[in-house]
Design an enzyme around this catalytic site. Sequence first.
Site, short mmCIF file in Angstrom:
data_model
loop_
_atom_site.label_atom_id
_atom_site.label_comp_id
_atom_site.label_asym_id
_atom_site.label_seq_id
_atom_site.Cartn_x
_atom_site.Cartn_y
_atom_site.Cartn_z
N ASP A 78 6.48 -2.89 -8.66
CA ASP A 78 6.27 -2.01 -9.82
C ASP A 78 7.60 -1.92 -10.56
O ASP A 78 8.58 -1.39 -10.03
CB ASP A 78 5.80 -0.62 -9.38
CG ASP A 78 5.63 0.32 -10.58
OD1 ASP A 78 4.76 0.05 -11.41
OD2 ASP A 78 6.39 1.31 -10.66
N GLU B 62 2.93 -6.65 -12.36
CA GLU B 62 2.05 -6.17 -13.41
C GLU B 62 2.48 -6.76 -14.74
O GLU B 62 3.68 -6.78 -15.07
CB GLU B 62 2.11 -4.64 -13.47
CG GLU B 62 1.14 -4.02 -14.48
CD GLU B 62 1.20 -2.51 -14.45
OE1 GLU B 62 0.38 -1.88 -15.14
OE2 GLU B 62 2.08 -1.96 -13.75
N ASP C 288 5.94 5.65 -8.07
CA ASP C 288 6.27 4.23 -8.18
C ASP C 288 5.84 3.45 -6.94
O ASP C 288 5.34 2.33 -7.04
CB ASP C 288 7.77 4.06 -8.42
CG ASP C 288 8.22 4.69 -9.72
OD1 ASP C 288 7.41 4.74 -10.66
OD2 ASP C 288 9.38 5.15 -9.80
#
Length: 407
Positions: free
Chosen positions: A196, A280, A361
Amino acid sequence: MQLRYAFRLYPDTGQQKALARAFGCARVVFNDAVRAREEARAAKQPFPKAAELSKRLITDAKQTTRRSWLGEVSAVVLQQSLRDVETAYRNFFASLKGDRKGPKMGAPHFKSRKDKRQSIRFTANARWAITDKGRLNLPKIGAVKVKWSRTLPTTPSSVTVIKDAAGRYFASFVIDTDPAADATRMPETDRTIGIDLGLTHFAVLSDGTKIGSPRFLRRAEKKLKKAQRELSRKQKGSKNREKARVKVARVHVKVTDARREFHHQLSTKLISENQGIAVEGLSVAGLARTRLAKSVHDAGWSSFIRMLEYKAERYGRTLVTIGRFEPTSQTCSTCGVKDGPKPLNVREWTCTACGSVHDRDHNAALNVKTAAGLAVLACGAPVRPGAIPARREETGSHGFPTQARAA
């Protein structure tokens, strides 16, 4: 796969003048080719072919008084400048037709002599070579001193000489890597990881590891502000203004080099320790239009993900990119219940369904890994195929090749 190995050059005064002459000749040929094509388009005539442009703009031009100085540089440099025009127009038309991915590209434009970044390319036909003393021998330029930061693994196919905005010179070699040798460097492992990316921490891994954000630009802002203030006070066109401009450029290149080194070290570590990696897909262009624009550019997420892509391709790892609209920060990684959106100042929350307490997170990193399928995917899955352009390699061991390069 092709990679670029870049090394610092230290040309003497005479070689700097020869390089400046080569940069200028390559720029003139490029502009002449663009002008010839634009004139043909305005006259509604077919574009001249590459062979016709080569004869008209190089061979015949050398015989004229107006362009006789083109003979002072290597002909390969001029030919490669024409190839750059061909590539630029090919990419432009592919972008118009929708065959090229990414944002729309504009038509090629004229290069300016005031451009602070200049480059020329030498192929095998130019008969350049690496001498026994470790110097780079370039035609009509001479043997240039090179600072070798590592040994070239194979014989390069071409070399590009670059002068950046800070006045530094680099030699960028293109080499073909050996897949068998790369496989031995990165043995297979059964570990998978989700990443992340953020601003408070540059990256939070699904195993709980948090990697701080170096914020290279933020740390250099005070020095950069002073240098830019001195630049604004100098008279335009003066030598003192040029000196001040170089000082500003040097601050920027230090930030860029430090950020690139950080990205290389982190991406290599993640690739070497994990067989599968999930990230991502972020809309960096969209985030760059918000109030967080400076911090987003300072983090350099796009550059980091590109490094993960080509290193995963090179070493046989699996890299999966999930959609940017996946609710990774809203979903409980324990029970899978979507708990709704949360403001950015909420860094820890409790799931209303199962009562699990999550770090925002870390929970997102776990959901990235799950959404990518790495949590249940068999390790060692084949990497998605795709053409990877030549990239600049990270620095490594010292030394230079002792054998001379065959023409």
